[in-house]
Design a protein around this motif. Structure first.
Motif, short mmCIF file in Angstrom:
data_model
loop_
_atom_site.label_atom_id
_atom_site.label_comp_id
_atom_site.label_asym_id
_atom_site.label_seq_id
_atom_site.Cartn_x
_atom_site.Cartn_y
_atom_site.Cartn_z
N SER A 260 0.84 -1.20 0.00
CA SER A 260 0.00 0.00 0.00
C SER A 260 0.87 1.24 0.00
N CYS A 261 0.32 2.30 -0.59
CA CYS A 261 1.05 3.55 -0.65
C CYS A 261 0.06 4.67 -0.37
N ASN A 262 0.30 5.41 0.70
CA ASN A 262 -0.65 6.45 1.09
C ASN A 262 0.07 7.75 1.38
N LEU A 263 -0.68 8.81 1.15
CA LEU A 263 -0.13 10.13 1.46
C LEU A 263 -0.69 10.57 2.82
N LEU A 264 0.21 10.85 3.75
CA LEU A 264 -0.23 11.29 5.09
C LEU A 264 0.04 12.79 5.21
N PHE A 277 4.88 3.90 2.31
CA PHE A 277 4.85 2.72 1.45
C PHE A 277 5.01 1.50 2.36
N GLU A 278 4.08 0.55 2.21
CA GLU A 278 4.06 -0.57 3.15
C GLU A 278 3.98 -1.90 2.41
N VAL A 279 4.70 -2.89 2.90
CA VAL A 279 4.60 -4.25 2.35
C VAL A 279 4.22 -5.18 3.49
N ARG A 280 3.09 -5.87 3.36
CA ARG A 280 2.65 -6.82 4.39
C ARG A 280 2.65 -8.22 3.80
N ASP A 281 3.27 -9.14 4.54
CA ASP A 281 3.27 -10.52 4.02
C ASP A 281 2.66 -11.47 5.05
N GLN A 282 2.46 -12.70 4.63
CA GLN A 282 1.99 -13.75 5.55
C GLN A 282 3.12 -14.76 5.68
N SER A 283 3.63 -14.89 6.90
CA SER A 283 4.78 -15.79 7.09
C SER A 283 4.81 -16.26 8.54
N ASP A 284 5.89 -16.97 8.90
CA ASP A 284 6.03 -17.41 10.30
C ASP A 284 6.31 -16.23 11.22
N GLY A 285 6.69 -15.09 10.63
CA GLY A 285 7.00 -13.90 11.43
C GLY A 285 8.47 -13.87 11.84
N ILE A 286 8.89 -12.75 12.38
CA ILE A 286 10.31 -12.57 12.77
C ILE A 286 10.35 -12.21 14.25
N GLU A 287 11.23 -12.87 14.99
CA GLU A 287 11.37 -12.59 16.44
C GLU A 287 11.90 -11.16 16.62
N SER A 333 7.83 -4.38 11.66
CA SER A 333 7.15 -5.04 12.77
C SER A 333 6.69 -6.41 12.29
N SER A 334 6.46 -7.30 13.23
CA SER A 334 6.11 -8.66 12.83
C SER A 334 5.31 -9.34 13.92
N GLU A 335 4.45 -10.24 13.52
CA GLU A 335 3.69 -11.01 14.49
C GLU A 335 3.96 -12.48 14.22
N ILE A 336 4.43 -13.18 15.25
CA ILE A 336 4.79 -14.58 15.05
C ILE A 336 3.56 -15.38 14.59
N GLY A 337 3.77 -16.15 13.55
CA GLY A 337 2.68 -16.98 13.03
C GLY A 337 1.72 -16.25 12.11
N VAL A 338 1.89 -14.93 11.99
CA VAL A 338 0.97 -14.16 11.15
C VAL A 338 1.70 -13.58 9.93
N GLY A 339 2.69 -12.73 10.20
CA GLY A 339 3.44 -12.14 9.08
C GLY A 339 4.14 -10.86 9.49
N SER A 340 4.74 -10.18 8.51
CA SER A 340 5.54 -8.99 8.83
C SER A 340 5.07 -7.79 8.03
N ARG A 341 5.48 -6.63 8.54
CA ARG A 341 5.15 -5.37 7.86
C ARG A 341 6.44 -4.55 7.76
N PHE A 342 6.79 -4.18 6.57
CA PHE A 342 7.94 -3.31 6.34
C PHE A 342 7.37 -2.00 5.79
N ALA A 343 7.55 -0.91 6.53
CA ALA A 343 6.98 0.37 6.09
C ALA A 343 8.08 1.41 5.89
N VAL A 344 7.98 2.13 4.78
CA VAL A 344 8.94 3.19 4.48
C VAL A 344 8.19 4.52 4.47
#
Ligand code: ATP
Ligand code: MG
Length: 356
Positions: A260-264, A277-287, A333-344
């Motif tokens: 997603s890409c949004n103007l704030l 700019f944000e990328v969200r995935d579904q994965s085991d997550g990152i500690e 940020s990341s949630e174990i068992g759910v996925g991660s979010r990388f935001a720029v």
């Protein structure tokens, strides 16, 4: 003696530890910084009782013997923290001031020392990464020496191996060059206006083949058709490519990646409008522990498992430097068992706001 008092007062103005050691190898003068590190009542103490490190004592001995300057590096551990000092020792003859002997100055160089350490680790990592493909090449050459080139199947197999190793090495060298380029340019903020939404759309399109081979769905949501930021088109594409590629590489198969890409209008730590700019995935997550280190060069979570996935661990280090150069921020940020979010977050051109 008034002169000696003046000397002590002068030395006290110096923030680094300074000692004067007399010919009898006892401390003649020590400033406050020296007392903070080595304790009170230093005057009169034997130098061996103050410095335990043989290198420090040798440096002082040489300065006395040759009546010239000598330097060495020592470390002191206090409260489990290691401090590196550069010691310079030089002889001093100021009998009218009551000061004769060796003057010793300790400079805290821990910061430089840490940088040196980083540089050494970096060189070791680069060498290691370059050695793996070279070892493969040597193996292939050895094997092929005993083969006849008529065997089509073997030839194809080895050419394939050489091709993938060459690709790996080229990629590593390109990443190293990118990193060094963006580090050099980091102080110079890009001034061109670019459309970040178009850049992300382009990167997404280039990754669609890889996504479909993994059965992963990719979508892009954006608050506007176009969002303009002062930026370097090529570098911002590198950011988007790496974040998207990571989401595909480390996300689950047959999952969903949402860009997603949004103007704030505003964001903490920024003065004006911001493009997110944000990328969200579904994965085991990152500690959490790994998240803090992801942008370090060559850092890969679970090296064993990551080895199966192509990459060298330079991607996010490059992303971080590019984002810094654009005076932006990277949030992971990341949630174990759910996925991660990388935001720029990138400062946007002010007039973008009016076009919403
Ligand atoms: N979306 C993600 N989900 C889970 N782990 C991730 C994700 N992105 C990165 N990582 C972890 O962070 C590490 C560093 O990522 P980075 O992009 O710097 O390197 P890489 O992808 O391993 O190699 P390169 O990008 O140089 O090809 C990865 O090896 C992986 O362990
Ligand atoms: Mg990567």
């Amino acid at each position: 003696m008034a002169e000696a008092r003046a000397v002590v007062e002068l030395l006290d103005r110096i923030p680094d530890p300074v000692f004067v050691v007399g010919d009898d190898e006892r401390v003649l003068l020590a400033n406050t910084a020296a007392s903070n590190w080595y304790g009170n009542d230093l005057t009169g103490q034997l130098i061996y009782a103050v410095f335990r490190q043989p290198e420090a004592l040798e440096c002082i001995r040489l300065a006395r013997q040759f009546q010239t300057g000598f330097e060495t590096r020592i470390f002191v551990i206090r409260n489990e923290i290691t401090t590196w000092f550069e010691i310079s020792a030089g002889s001093i003859f100021a009998s009218d001031l009551g000061v004769e002997g060796v003057v010793i100055h300790l400079k805290d160089v821990s910061k430089h020392h840490d940088l040196d350490q980083l540089r050494r680790e970096f060189v070791a990592n680069v060498s290691h990464e370059l050695r793996s493909p070279l070892t493969s090449f040597s193996g292939i050459i050895e094997t092929l020496k005993g083969q006849t080139w008529d065997d089509g199947e073997t030839r194809e197999k080895f050419l394939g191996l050489m091709e993938s190793e060459t690709r790996r090495m080229t990629r590593l060298v390109n990443d190293l060059l990118s990193l060094s380029k963006v580090e050099t340019e980091e102080r110079v903020r890009p001034t061109n206006e670019v459309d970040i939404v178009a850049i992300i759309r382009n990167s997404m399109d280039s990754a669609l083949n890889m996504a479909s081979s993994l059965g992963t769905k990719m979508t892009l949501n954006s608050s506007s058709e176009s969002i303009r930021v002062p930026g370097d088109r090529f570098q911002l594409a590198q950011v988007a490519n790496n974040l998207i590629e990571n989401a595909l590489k480390y996300g689950k198969r047959d999952s969903e990646i949402v860009l997603s890409c949004n103007l704030l209008r505003s964001a903490p730590g920024f003065d004006g409008a911001v493009a997110e700019f944000e990328v969200r995935d579904q994965s085991d997550g990152i500690e959490e522990f790994h998240i803090l280190r992801l942008t370090e060069r060559f850092y890969r979570v679970d090296k064993q498992r990551s080895r199966a996935v192509d990459g060298t661990g330079l991607g996010l280090a490059i992303v971080k430097h590019i984002v810094n150069r654009h005076r932006g921020k990277l949030a992971i940020s990341s949630e174990i068992g759910v996925g991660s979010r990388f935001a720029v977050f990138l400062p946007a051109c002010e007039e973008s706001i009016g076009e919403r």
